[in-house]
Scaffold this motif. Structure first.
Motif, PDB file in Angstrom:
ATOM      1  N   VAL A   1       2.115 -14.781   7.043  1.00 11.91           N
ATOM      2  CA  VAL A   1       1.619 -14.214   5.783  1.00 11.91           C
ATOM      3  C   VAL A   1       0.284 -13.528   6.003  1.00 11.91           C
ATOM      4  O   VAL A   1       0.048 -12.406   5.521  1.00 11.91           O
ATOM      5  CB  VAL A   1       1.507 -15.320   4.715  1.00 11.91           C
ATOM      6  N   ARG A   2      -0.610 -14.186   6.710  1.00  8.66           N
ATOM      7  CA  ARG A   2      -1.932 -13.592   6.940  1.00  8.66           C
ATOM      8  C   ARG A   2      -1.858 -12.342   7.815  1.00  8.66           C
ATOM      9  O   ARG A   2      -2.786 -11.534   7.811  1.00  8.66           O
ATOM     10  CB  ARG A   2      -2.862 -14.621   7.571  1.00  8.66           C
TER      11      ARG A   2
ATOM     12  N   ARG B   1       0.220  -9.915   7.290  1.00  9.04           N
ATOM     13  CA  ARG B   1       0.612  -8.762   6.464  1.00  9.04           C
ATOM     14  C   ARG B   1      -0.629  -7.995   6.022  1.00  9.04           C
ATOM     15  O   ARG B   1      -1.719  -8.580   5.870  1.00  9.04           O
ATOM     16  CB  ARG B   1       1.379  -9.203   5.223  1.00  9.04           C
ATOM     17  N   PRO B   2      -0.517  -6.693   5.768  1.00 14.54           N
ATOM     18  CA  PRO B   2      -1.681  -5.915   5.320  1.00 14.54           C
ATOM     19  C   PRO B   2      -2.167  -6.364   3.952  1.00 14.54           C
ATOM     20  O   PRO B   2      -1.369  -6.619   3.041  1.00 14.54           O
ATOM     21  CB  PRO B   2      -1.153  -4.472   5.281  1.00 14.54           C
ATOM     22  N   ALA B   3      -3.496  -6.461   3.811  1.00 20.99           N
ATOM     23  CA  ALA B   3      -4.098  -6.935   2.562  1.00 20.99           C
ATOM     24  C   ALA B   3      -4.523  -5.809   1.646  1.00 20.99           C
ATOM     25  O   ALA B   3      -4.986  -6.077   0.535  1.00 20.99           O
ATOM     26  CB  ALA B   3      -5.296  -7.829   2.869  1.00 20.99           C
ATOM     27  N   GLY B   4      -4.423  -4.566   2.058  1.00 18.45           N
ATOM     28  CA  GLY B   4      -4.745  -3.459   1.174  1.00 18.45           C
ATOM     29  C   GLY B   4      -6.179  -2.992   1.291  1.00 18.45           C
ATOM     30  O   GLY B   4      -6.868  -3.237   2.296  1.00 18.45           O
TER      31      GLY B   4
ATOM     32  N   VAL C   1      -9.621  -6.705  -1.221  1.00 15.32           N
ATOM     33  CA  VAL C   1      -9.974  -7.840  -0.373  1.00 15.32           C
ATOM     34  C   VAL C   1     -11.205  -8.545  -0.921  1.00 15.32           C
ATOM     35  O   VAL C   1     -11.276  -9.781  -0.944  1.00 15.32           O
ATOM     36  CB  VAL C   1     -10.204  -7.370   1.077  1.00 15.32           C
TER      37      VAL C   1
ATOM     38  N   ALA D   1      -1.731 -15.117   0.044  1.00 13.52           N
ATOM     39  CA  ALA D   1      -0.613 -14.200  -0.177  1.00 13.52           C
ATOM     40  C   ALA D   1      -0.877 -13.199  -1.289  1.00 13.52           C
ATOM     41  O   ALA D   1      -0.296 -12.095  -1.283  1.00 13.52           O
ATOM     42  CB  ALA D   1       0.647 -15.008  -0.505  1.00 13.52           C
TER      43      ALA D   1
ATOM     44  N   ARG E   1      -1.854  -9.544  -0.502  1.00 13.57           N
ATOM     45  CA  ARG E   1      -0.776  -8.926   0.271  1.00 13.57           C
ATOM     46  C   ARG E   1       0.446  -8.657  -0.595  1.00 13.57           C
ATOM     47  O   ARG E   1       1.192  -7.702  -0.352  1.00 13.57           O
ATOM     48  CB  ARG E   1      -0.440  -9.832   1.454  1.00 13.57           C
TER      49      ARG E   1
ATOM     50  N   VAL F   1       0.083  -5.365  -2.546  1.00 12.47           N
ATOM     51  CA  VAL F   1       0.378  -4.145  -1.795  1.00 12.47           C
ATOM     52  C   VAL F   1       1.815  -3.700  -2.014  1.00 12.47           C
ATOM     53  O   VAL F   1       2.106  -2.502  -2.147  1.00 12.47           O
ATOM     54  CB  VAL F   1       0.098  -4.371  -0.286  1.00 12.47           C
TER      55      VAL F   1
ATOM     56  N   LEU G   1       7.512 -12.205   0.378  1.00 12.34           N
ATOM     57  CA  LEU G   1       6.200 -12.623   0.853  1.00 12.34           C
ATOM     58  C   LEU G   1       5.710 -13.858   0.104  1.00 12.34           C
ATOM     59  O   LEU G   1       5.223 -14.826   0.717  1.00 12.34           O
ATOM     60  CB  LEU G   1       5.215 -11.461   0.681  1.00 12.34           C
TER      61      LEU G   1
END
Length: 657
Positions: A25-26, A28-31, A36, A109, A112, A115, A127
């Motif tokens: 999970v971490r 994955r892109p956070a945007g 953030v 999560a 993410r 996104v 996700l």
């Protein structure tokens, strides 16, 4: 023992799978950077509230450990006192760790999920589900690890064969888990009700899409805290299942030498639920635009298949002579959770009776009218009770009149094996709620993403199965209390009445706390908005003031709830001693107390699930969540914790008879 080794391997594998899912999970892109930063602020706010609850839970657990140690020193050998204290502290630590893990998984999560959420929700559900599965695996793994610690350390400190009373400290493990779960649940429930009330007021004053709502951060934290509370409740229920199976099959003061397939077989079948949850988490992939009911249904089928396979394999391994009967019982239990979900979906189809009731229970302004919600509650509760009765009758008939216990225990264990998956499903939708609040914070006036098709129904089915699982855990402990002397005594009916009164009284106190939190939240929002100088467009909110106000208000009536939950069984126990009941005659009274509390909690928790379904129906119509709907849904799970508390404290007290 080989079975104990397999349980240890499954426990370690569950914790390893939880860590692996969190790493995925971490990754994955956070945007964008702004999102953030908002997620970090939300994480800090939630951690602050949860840390306060953890401190109070630790204080309560320490006091309870001292009391239990003193009681053991006064009534038994002093060598058992350190192990009793260790068991209480281990239970509390397991619950607090699972709550912390669940909240962190949800908050990790959320950015993410944002996104991929606007794209239609397929990837968002996958996700969120995998993050929640990590929390569910961690909760079950920590409960199993706690039991292994309580059993293993006394064994390691002795030489030779395991001592006769090796399982005697498992009830203290339940007491510690109860203490921590009570505090976390009360704080999270009251905070959630207050945040819903504040959000309702803020949207009325500023608009639904305005990110200047002072309750914005509190609403996101409330969703993460709800995930933490559900995880704490599940850990407590998992400990109660272990206690119920051991107490019913071997007696709470027995040793490993007396533990046979009647105990190890259900525990292994329940442990295979961890494998089922991990498998289902990777089978939940959904397509864009697809109703969430389809991927959730696929994951349930995968989980049921794995749970059945585990129960069948354990049956052939440990009880080959009666394996066909046990496999049939395992199949009934494994198919029960998907059957429950399908039954609720049929009731709530677009023109079905439950959907009609929910529609009728909402007036033009979105406030619940009453009769429709009551009808939905009765329909759902009736379906749950019918399912429990059918499962008990089917597994009892399979075992025959002489010995129905083994098939019944295995059928219940196979049904409870799906509880971690239901926890993951319910947590996934609360993670989506957290993501939507985060989305609203960074969009600055643009419409936030709405609910996914079928989301409310899938979440409601998961919550009802969790309620059923927790109630079944209480019933298992009640069955362990009955033991081999089920004959009622003169104190049995008053005991059942006291169990029902306990659950209702605890929920009443929690409702007072939730009402106070909602009142102060609405007052704070109104004060900020209406006292702001200049035009409304220039209003600058104080998220911190709203968060601090709610944090303090959520702790009101906490200690009366704790005192009532822990004190009512003690009062009953004192009455039994005053009446000079021996162990064989006092056990049915304690069992009636626990069983009545569990059944009452099942009805109240189902009512909370109906209110949550109503809130989801309102959200799908872009209507703000009503405080009258959100408050009961937020605090109703506390009734399950109170019922489990009645059962666990009664089981512990019975060891002194």
């Amino acid at each position: 023992m080989t079975e104990l080794g397999l349980l240890s391997i499954l426990c370690v594998a569950a914790l390893a799978a939880a860590a692996g899912l969190l790493v995925w999970v971490r990754g994955r892109p956070a945007g964008a950077a702004e999102r953030v930063r908002a997620a970090r602020a939300l994480d800090a706010a939630t951690g602050e509230v949860l840390s306060g609850a953890h401190r109070r839970a630790a204080l309560l657990a320490f006091g309870l450990a001292v009391a239990v140690g003193a009681a053991r020193a006064a009534t038994g050998p002093r060598a058992a006192v350190p192990f009793a204290v260790l068991a209480v502290l281990t239970g509390a630590a397991a619950v607090l760790a699972s709550a912390h893990l669940a909240a962190r998984a949800c908050l990790a999560a959320a950015p993410r999920v944002v996104v991929v959420l606007p794209a239609g929700g397929g990837g968002a559900l996958t996700l969120a589900m995998r993050a929640s599965a990590a929390a569910a695996l961690g909760a079950d793994g920590l409960a199993c690890a706690g039991a292994l610690v309580v059993v293993g350390i006394p064994w390691i400190t002795t030489s030779g064969a395991p001592p006769a009373g090796l399982l005697a400290h498992l009830p203290e493990l339940g007491l510690g888990a109860l203490a921590a779960s009570l505090v976390v649940h009360h704080v999270a429930g009251s905070f959630g009700a207050g945040a819903a009330a504040g959000t309702h007021r803020g949207r009325a004053l500023l608009g639904a899409a305005d990110s200047r709502d002072p309750a914005l951060v509190s609403a996101g934290s409330a969703a993460a805290l709800d995930v933490a509370a559900r995880s704490a409740e599940h850990t407590l229920a998992a400990v109660a299942v272990t206690l119920g199976v051991v107490g019913w099959g071997a007696g709470p003061a027995s040793g490993l030498a007396t533990v046979g397939p009647l105990v190890t077989l259900p525990l292994l079948a329940r442990a295979f639920g961890l494998v089922a949850t991990a498998s289902a988490a990777f089978a939940v992939g959904s397509r864009e635009g697809e109703s969430v009911l389809a991927p959730v249904g696929r994951s349930q089928l995968v989980g049921a298949a794995v749970a059945f396979s585990g129960g069948a394999a354990a049956s052939f391994w440990l009880a080959r002579d009666s394996a066909p009967t046990l496999v049939a019982a395992a199949s009934i239990g494994a198919l029960a959770p998907p059957a429950l979900s399908w039954a609720l979906r049929a009731l709530a189809r677009p023109h079905g009776p439950l959907a009609r009731e929910l529609a009728e229970s909402t007036t033009g302004d979105g406030e619940p009218a009453g009769p429709g919600s009551a009808g939905a509650t009765l329909a759902t509760t009736g379906a749950l009770l019918a399912l429990v009765g059918a499962l008990a009758a089917a597994t009892g008939a399979l075992g025959g009149a002489a010995a129905p216990s083994q098939p019944l225990l295995l059928g219940l264990a196979a049904g409870l094996a799906a509880a971690p998956l239901s926890l993951a499903t319910a947590g996934a939708f609360r993670t989506l709620d957290t993501a939507r609040e985060l989305d609203r914070a960074v969009r600055r006036g643009d419409p936030a993403a709405g609910t996914l098709p079928g989301e409310g129904l899938a979440a409601g089915a998961a919550r009802t199965h969790l309620a059923l699982s927790a109630s079944a855990a209480g019933l298992l402990v009640g069955a362990a209390l009955v033991g081999a002397s089920p004959a009622p005594t003169a104190l049995t009916p008053p005991s059942a009445l006291l169990g029902t009164a306990l659950v209702v009284a605890v929920l009443g106190l929690a409702l007072r706390s939730a009402t106070r939190a909602g009142r102060v939240a609405r007052g704070e929002i109104t004060r900020q908005v209406e006292s702001a100088p200049g035009p409304r467009e220039a209003f600058v909110p104080s998220y911190r003031a709203c968060l601090d106000t709610l944090t303090v208000a959520s702790r009101s009536w906490l200690w009366p709830v704790v005192a009532l939950t822990l004190g009512a069984p003690v009062v009953l126990f004192g009455a039994l001693l005053a009446a000079r009941q021996d162990a064989a005659r006092a056990a049915p009274a304690l069992a009636a107390f626990a069983i009545a509390a569990s059944l009452c909690a099942l009805v109240l928790a189902t009512a909370g699930a109906a209110n949550a379904a109503l809130a989801s129906a309102r959200a799908s119509l872009a209507a703000p969540a009503s405080p009258r709907t959100a408050a009961p849904a937020s605090i109703a799970p506390l009734s399950l914790v109170a019922a489990l508390g009645a059962a666990l404290v009664s089981l512990h007290l019975s060891t002194f008879l």
